[in-house]
Write a protein that holds these residues in place. Structure first.
Motif, PDB file in Angstrom:
ATOM      1  N   PHE A 137     -15.215  -1.613   8.223  1.00 23.80           N
ATOM      2  CA  PHE A 137     -14.030  -1.139   8.941  1.00 23.80           C
ATOM      3  C   PHE A 137     -14.347  -0.124  10.038  1.00 23.80           C
ATOM      4  CE2 PHE A 137     -12.087  -3.457   5.764  1.00 23.80           C
ATOM      5  CZ  PHE A 137     -10.727  -3.281   5.627  1.00 23.80           C
ATOM      6  N   GLN A 138     -15.084   0.932   9.720  1.00 26.44           N
ATOM      7  CA  GLN A 138     -15.212   2.079  10.627  1.00 26.44           C
ATOM      8  C   GLN A 138     -16.546   2.154  11.363  1.00 26.44           C
ATOM      9  OE1 GLN A 138     -12.555   3.711  11.281  1.00 26.44           O
ATOM     10  NE2 GLN A 138     -11.284   2.989   9.589  1.00 26.44           N
ATOM     11  N   ASN A 151      -7.317   7.659  13.772  1.00 25.95           N
ATOM     12  CA  ASN A 151      -6.144   7.663  12.899  1.00 25.95           C
ATOM     13  C   ASN A 151      -4.950   6.965  13.541  1.00 25.95           C
ATOM     14  OD1 ASN A 151      -7.438   9.205  10.855  1.00 25.95           O
ATOM     15  ND2 ASN A 151      -7.191  11.023  12.117  1.00 25.95           N
ATOM     16  N   GLY A 152      -3.845   6.978  12.806  1.00 24.81           N
ATOM     17  CA  GLY A 152      -2.573   6.504  13.343  1.00 24.81           C
ATOM     18  C   GLY A 152      -2.551   5.018  13.619  1.00 24.81           C
ATOM     19  N   MET A 153      -1.963   4.634  14.752  1.00 21.59           N
ATOM     20  CA  MET A 153      -1.750   3.245  15.094  1.00 21.59           C
ATOM     21  C   MET A 153      -3.062   2.482  15.213  1.00 21.59           C
ATOM     22  SD  MET A 153       0.402   0.898  15.519  1.00 21.59           S
ATOM     23  CE  MET A 153       1.944   1.827  15.644  1.00 21.59           C
ATOM     24  N   TRP A 193      -6.498  -2.764  10.619  1.00 27.13           N
ATOM     25  CA  TRP A 193      -6.172  -3.479   9.377  1.00 27.13           C
ATOM     26  C   TRP A 193      -5.667  -4.890   9.676  1.00 27.13           C
ATOM     27  CZ3 TRP A 193      -2.875   1.154   7.189  1.00 27.13           C
ATOM     28  CH2 TRP A 193      -3.736   2.222   6.919  1.00 27.13           C
ATOM     29  N   ILE A 194      -4.869  -5.015  10.726  1.00 31.90           N
ATOM     30  CA  ILE A 194      -4.362  -6.334  11.119  1.00 31.90           C
ATOM     31  C   ILE A 194      -5.514  -7.239  11.554  1.00 31.90           C
ATOM     32  CG2 ILE A 194      -2.957  -7.569  12.835  1.00 31.90           C
ATOM     33  CD1 ILE A 194      -1.070  -5.095  12.790  1.00 31.90           C
ATOM     34  N   LYS A 195      -6.462  -6.660  12.299  1.00 28.92           N
ATOM     35  CA  LYS A 195      -7.637  -7.434  12.733  1.00 28.92           C
ATOM     36  C   LYS A 195      -8.438  -7.919  11.534  1.00 28.92           C
ATOM     37  CE  LYS A 195      -8.344  -5.139  17.207  1.00 28.92           C
ATOM     38  NZ  LYS A 195      -9.237  -4.222  17.977  1.00 28.92           N
ATOM     39  N   VAL A 196      -8.643  -7.036  10.545  1.00 29.61           N
ATOM     40  CA  VAL A 196      -9.388  -7.417   9.341  1.00 29.61           C
ATOM     41  C   VAL A 196      -8.629  -8.504   8.587  1.00 29.61           C
ATOM     42  CG1 VAL A 196     -10.322  -6.641   7.137  1.00 29.61           C
ATOM     43  CG2 VAL A 196     -10.490  -5.153   9.137  1.00 29.61           C
ATOM     44  N   PHE A 197      -7.318  -8.328   8.464  1.00 30.45           N
ATOM     45  CA  PHE A 197      -6.484  -9.313   7.761  1.00 30.45           C
ATOM     46  C   PHE A 197      -6.606 -10.682   8.433  1.00 30.45           C
ATOM     47  CE2 PHE A 197      -2.744 -11.392   6.117  1.00 30.45           C
ATOM     48  CZ  PHE A 197      -2.553 -10.827   4.868  1.00 30.45           C
ATOM     49  N   GLU A 223      -8.494   2.264   2.287  1.00 21.43           N
ATOM     50  CA  GLU A 223      -8.014   1.263   3.237  1.00 21.43           C
ATOM     51  C   GLU A 223      -8.612  -0.121   2.997  1.00 21.43           C
ATOM     52  OE1 GLU A 223      -8.955   2.107   7.284  1.00 21.43           O
ATOM     53  OE2 GLU A 223     -11.076   2.481   6.911  1.00 21.43           O
ATOM     54  N   CYS A 224      -9.867  -0.197   2.577  1.00 21.85           N
ATOM     55  CA  CYS A 224     -10.469  -1.510   2.316  1.00 21.85           C
ATOM     56  C   CYS A 224      -9.751  -2.210   1.160  1.00 21.85           C
ATOM     57  CB  CYS A 224     -11.955  -1.361   2.004  1.00 21.85           C
ATOM     58  SG  CYS A 224     -12.914  -0.684   3.368  1.00 21.85           S
ATOM     59  N   ALA A 225      -9.467  -1.453   0.111  1.00 17.42           N
ATOM     60  CA  ALA A 225      -8.736  -2.010  -1.024  1.00 17.42           C
ATOM     61  C   ALA A 225      -7.295  -2.353  -0.645  1.00 17.42           C
ATOM     62  CB  ALA A 225      -8.745  -1.020  -2.191  1.00 17.42           C
ATOM     63  N   PHE A 226      -6.717  -1.557   0.243  1.00 15.21           N
ATOM     64  CA  PHE A 226      -5.339  -1.795   0.713  1.00 15.21           C
ATOM     65  C   PHE A 226      -5.223  -3.178   1.369  1.00 15.21           C
ATOM     66  CE2 PHE A 226      -2.273  -1.406   4.280  1.00 15.21           C
ATOM     67  CZ  PHE A 226      -1.119  -1.172   3.560  1.00 15.21           C
ATOM     68  N   VAL A 227      -6.126  -3.470   2.300  1.00 16.32           N
ATOM     69  CA  VAL A 227      -6.108  -4.767   2.987  1.00 16.32           C
ATOM     70  C   VAL A 227      -6.450  -5.892   2.012  1.00 16.32           C
ATOM     71  CG1 VAL A 227      -7.170  -6.153   4.809  1.00 16.32           C
ATOM     72  CG2 VAL A 227      -6.654  -3.743   5.226  1.00 16.32           C
TER      73      VAL A 227
END
Length: 353
Positions: A49-50, A74-76, A82-86, A108-112
């Protein structure tokens, strides 16, 4: 499309073994290498991700790594990431036979991975590894994970996650040593005390230096190494100078895992002053290297040979003094957990319906 694929989601991943990023997520590197070794027909794809801050896909030990270069913004920016990863997961799911998603840290990784797994009915496991078990982790409420998708890295993390989030992980798969990564050799124990880790407030190396100052009263020539770098370095240098320890404590800066393991094999005691630790890589490495470990946190509830848990600074000093005074102190290698077993346990979970 017959080859099975495991997709791993991580906040960071190294580019290669030649740069300083090779020290990122060392336990996760070991796990992937051991899965490769034990399951050679399985394809692994890593979504990072980062970091690294690169948008070019590359191969690491034969595994495809797809970086998203979030750089901890951060933020948007993170939401777009996350959308790109999804979307990448959706694309991979069309091309590959994905048997599961493995995310590192319950953030965040678990979130996606959690919401993708629900939508596409793909098994997801999250390896709880440290800070994510703390109460401050807001992602847990956003994810609302089931116990079955949570894997704790230690008894300590399992208990802390339940205490802070009222969800007890269903699985325990510990951090471990990859015995093929480290070469044991006979060494004289010329280093009395060693400390290893980022020089941050969490590691409490001011306590480390204070303890060395006390021990110097008994051992004037005490030989100490402190390996790592970070924000606290300048403050620690001033403390070392003030306490007249410049001839006793060597600050090495950042070292490779191989260099650290070499020093651990020359050390009598690893003094681990961190006030919170999921399952420290260096504690496992120190035991395997034959050093004794003295720490405020012990990862597992069972007794561990050569690992001494203390509760206070004074207790830590006294325990270390006792060990250094013991002329018959044993330094045989202690292999607590083998990463090959850890890899097999993860794959067994992914094979279960």
């Amino acid at each position: 499309m017959s080859k099975k694929t495991l997709v791993i989601l991580t906040p960071a991943f190294p580019l290669d073994a030649s740069n300083q990023e090779s020290i990122w997520v060392p336990a996760k590197q070991r796990l992937i290498k051991c899965i490769n070794r034990n399951f050679p027909d399985l394809e692994i794809i890593v979504l990072s991700f980062q970091f690294p801050v690169s948008k070019n896909e590359y191969y690491w030990n034969g595994n495809l790594v797809i970086p998203f270069a979030g750089a901890n913004k951060n933020g948007m920016t993170n939401k777009l990431l996350w959308i790109k990863v999804f979307n990448k997961l959706r694309s991979l799911n069309k091309q590959k036979k994905i048997i599961g998603l493995l995310s590192f840290w319950c953030a965040e990784c678990a979130f996606v991975a959690h919401y993708f797994s629900k939508l596409y009915r793909i098994k997801h496991l999250c390896w709880i590894s440290g800070q994510d078990a703390k109460r401050e982790n807001k992602f847990v409420k956003r994810i609302r994970p089931k116990p079955e998708e949570l894997v704790a890295m230690s008894d300590f993390l399992m208990d802390k996650f339940y205490e802070n989030h009222h969800i007890r992980p269903a699985h325990l798969i510990p951090n471990a040593i990859d015995t093929q990564q480290f070469q044991l050799r006979k060494s004289s124990r010329t280093i009395d005390i060693i400390g290893v880790g980022g020089l941050s407030p969490l590691k409490q190396y001011d306590v480390f230096v204070d303890i060395v100052a006390e021990l110097k009263k008994v051992f004037p020539d005490i030989n100490v190494y402190l390996c790592g770098d970070g924000l606290e370095r300048e403050r620690l240098e001033l403390q070392i100078e003030k306490l007249n320890l410049t001839q006793n404590i060597t600050l090495t800066g950042k070292l490779s895992q191989e260099e650290i393991f070499d020093l651990l094999q020359q050390s009598k005691v690893l003094l681990h002053t961190s006030n919170y630790e999921g399952f420290s890589n260096v504690c496992l490495e120190a035991l395997y290297a034959g050093a004794h470990v003295v720490s405020f946190i012990k990862a597992m509830n069972s007794e561990i040979s050569h690992w001494h848990k203390v509760s206070t600074k004074e207790e830590m000093m006294q325990k270390t003094l006792h060990l250094l005074n013991d002329s018959a102190l044993e330094h045989e290698s202690v292999l607590l957990f083998d990463m090959g077993d850890t890899a097999r346990k993860f794959m067994q979970l992914f094979s279960e319906k």
